[in-house]
Design a protein around this motif. Sequence first.
Motif, PDB file in Angstrom:
ATOM      1  N   PRO A   8       0.887  -1.275  -0.026  1.00  0.00           N
ATOM      2  CA  PRO A   8       0.056  -0.065  -0.069  1.00  0.00           C
ATOM      3  C   PRO A   8       0.827   1.265  -0.074  1.00  0.00           C
ATOM      4  O   PRO A   8       0.336   2.402  -0.680  1.00  0.00           O
ATOM      5  CB  PRO A   8      -0.720  -0.076   1.281  1.00  0.00           C
ATOM      6  CG  PRO A   8      -1.194  -1.651   1.645  1.00  0.00           C
ATOM      7  CD  PRO A   8       0.274  -2.313   1.103  1.00  0.00           C
ATOM      8  N   GLU A   9       2.022   1.421   0.471  1.00  0.00           N
ATOM      9  CA  GLU A   9       2.858   2.402   0.544  1.00  0.00           C
ATOM     10  C   GLU A   9       3.393   2.503  -0.833  1.00  0.00           C
ATOM     11  O   GLU A   9       3.519   4.064  -1.060  1.00  0.00           O
ATOM     12  CB  GLU A   9       4.026   2.133   1.590  1.00  0.00           C
ATOM     13  CG  GLU A   9       3.958   1.688   2.895  1.00  0.00           C
ATOM     14  CD  GLU A   9       5.199   1.437   3.800  1.00  0.00           C
ATOM     15  OE1 GLU A   9       6.258   1.546   3.285  1.00  0.00           O
ATOM     16  OE2 GLU A   9       4.957   0.686   4.821  1.00  0.00           O
ATOM     17  N   TYR A  65       1.639   2.107  -3.807  1.00  0.00           N
ATOM     18  CA  TYR A  65       0.747   2.359  -4.521  1.00  0.00           C
ATOM     19  C   TYR A  65       0.368   3.704  -5.161  1.00  0.00           C
ATOM     20  O   TYR A  65       0.455   4.500  -4.330  1.00  0.00           O
ATOM     21  CB  TYR A  65      -0.593   1.669  -3.860  1.00  0.00           C
ATOM     22  CG  TYR A  65      -1.814   1.284  -4.636  1.00  0.00           C
ATOM     23  CD1 TYR A  65      -1.902   0.375  -5.941  1.00  0.00           C
ATOM     24  CD2 TYR A  65      -2.792   2.091  -4.658  1.00  0.00           C
ATOM     25  CE1 TYR A  65      -2.727   0.312  -6.760  1.00  0.00           C
ATOM     26  CE2 TYR A  65      -3.877   2.100  -5.689  1.00  0.00           C
ATOM     27  CZ  TYR A  65      -3.970   0.949  -6.840  1.00  0.00           C
ATOM     28  OH  TYR A  65      -4.915   1.009  -7.388  1.00  0.00           O
ATOM     29  N   LEU A 120      -4.763  -8.230  -3.083  1.00  0.00           N
ATOM     30  CA  LEU A 120      -4.923  -6.722  -3.157  1.00  0.00           C
ATOM     31  C   LEU A 120      -5.916  -6.285  -3.615  1.00  0.00           C
ATOM     32  O   LEU A 120      -6.344  -6.409  -4.779  1.00  0.00           O
ATOM     33  CB  LEU A 120      -3.600  -6.314  -3.874  1.00  0.00           C
ATOM     34  CG  LEU A 120      -2.077  -6.939  -3.458  1.00  0.00           C
ATOM     35  CD1 LEU A 120      -1.188  -6.092  -4.509  1.00  0.00           C
ATOM     36  CD2 LEU A 120      -1.788  -6.486  -2.093  1.00  0.00           C
ATOM     37  N   LEU A 127      -7.779  -3.442  -4.847  1.00  0.00           N
ATOM     38  CA  LEU A 127      -7.466  -1.932  -5.527  1.00  0.00           C
ATOM     39  C   LEU A 127      -8.588  -1.008  -5.948  1.00  0.00           C
ATOM     40  O   LEU A 127      -9.663  -1.728  -6.524  1.00  0.00           O
ATOM     41  CB  LEU A 127      -6.519  -2.361  -6.713  1.00  0.00           C
ATOM     42  CG  LEU A 127      -5.428  -3.309  -6.508  1.00  0.00           C
ATOM     43  CD1 LEU A 127      -4.845  -3.617  -7.625  1.00  0.00           C
ATOM     44  CD2 LEU A 127      -4.288  -2.914  -5.722  1.00  0.00           C
ATOM     45  N   ASN A 141      -6.478   3.582  -3.576  1.00  0.00           N
ATOM     46  CA  ASN A 141      -5.995   2.678  -2.267  1.00  0.00           C
ATOM     47  C   ASN A 141      -5.821   1.415  -2.685  1.00  0.00           C
ATOM     48  O   ASN A 141      -6.184   0.602  -3.550  1.00  0.00           O
ATOM     49  CB  ASN A 141      -7.516   2.820  -1.318  1.00  0.00           C
ATOM     50  CG  ASN A 141      -7.176   2.208  -0.082  1.00  0.00           C
ATOM     51  OD1 ASN A 141      -6.104   2.645   0.590  1.00  0.00           O
ATOM     52  ND2 ASN A 141      -8.100   1.550   0.303  1.00  0.00           N
ATOM     53  N   CYS A 142      -5.075   0.925  -1.887  1.00  0.00           N
ATOM     54  CA  CYS A 142      -4.601  -0.578  -2.047  1.00  0.00           C
ATOM     55  C   CYS A 142      -4.635  -1.001  -0.588  1.00  0.00           C
ATOM     56  O   CYS A 142      -4.251  -0.786   0.254  1.00  0.00           O
ATOM     57  CB  CYS A 142      -3.237  -0.859  -2.313  1.00  0.00           C
ATOM     58  SG  CYS A 142      -2.467  -2.483  -2.257  1.00  0.00           S
ATOM     59  N   GLU A 143      -5.370  -2.230  -0.675  1.00  0.00           N
ATOM     60  CA  GLU A 143      -5.507  -3.120   0.676  1.00  0.00           C
ATOM     61  C   GLU A 143      -5.123  -4.457   0.527  1.00  0.00           C
ATOM     62  O   GLU A 143      -5.417  -5.163  -0.206  1.00  0.00           O
ATOM     63  CB  GLU A 143      -6.947  -2.941   1.278  1.00  0.00           C
ATOM     64  CG  GLU A 143      -7.219  -3.515   2.579  1.00  0.00           C
ATOM     65  CD  GLU A 143      -8.725  -3.390   3.205  1.00  0.00           C
ATOM     66  OE1 GLU A 143      -8.925  -4.364   3.808  1.00  0.00           O
ATOM     67  OE2 GLU A 143      -9.453  -2.596   2.405  1.00  0.00           O
ATOM     68  N   VAL A 144      -4.204  -4.834   1.218  1.00  0.00           N
ATOM     69  CA  VAL A 144      -3.766  -6.152   1.460  1.00  0.00           C
ATOM     70  C   VAL A 144      -4.605  -7.289   2.463  1.00  0.00           C
ATOM     71  O   VAL A 144      -4.928  -6.732   3.292  1.00  0.00           O
ATOM     72  CB  VAL A 144      -2.338  -6.238   2.116  1.00  0.00           C
ATOM     73  CG1 VAL A 144      -1.811  -7.771   1.946  1.00  0.00           C
ATOM     74  CG2 VAL A 144      -1.295  -5.488   1.066  1.00  0.00           C
TER      75      VAL A 144
END
Length: 159
Positions: free
Chosen positions: A56-57, A59, A86, A88, A92-95
């Motif tokens: 996410p950092e 992205y 991921l 997307l 925003n990107c969330e793992v």
Amino acid sequence: MTVGPLFPPERLAALRSGDLADVRAALAGLPRAELAAWLATSEGEAVLRTVFERMPERYTGGPMDGQQTARWVVEREPAETLAYDLVLTEDNCEVRRTGTSGEPTVTLTLDAVSFVEMASAAAQGMDLLLQGRLQIQGDVHLAVRMESLFGLAAPGEPG
């Protein structure tokens, strides 16, 4: 617990650093088999998990047709395969753990060494695909955009 090769402290520090240039330098001249053996250890697994946690950092986002899920499957013979989703959006990107995000839009499957090479921009996804080291199921267009979404596209490549 799998025991792999022992690397000098400087190489280990570079592999763990998350700095793309440092990781690429640590990979230079490292035999693929040795890196694969190390990535199959608990220490190597921890580094792979950190790569996912830090995604996410990195992205950069971009136009997206609604929420998309990219499933990454990283094979670590003889150790357990790692898989993450991921999720997307444009910004925003969330793992997430696999299975908590529904069906993926695209699934990218590759060996651990190829994943590290791609995540550090030491190798390009298209090259890995052509070499048979990356398999794609689902939305190929989203797969092709992965590197640009994370600021890893080679200079001069479209984003």
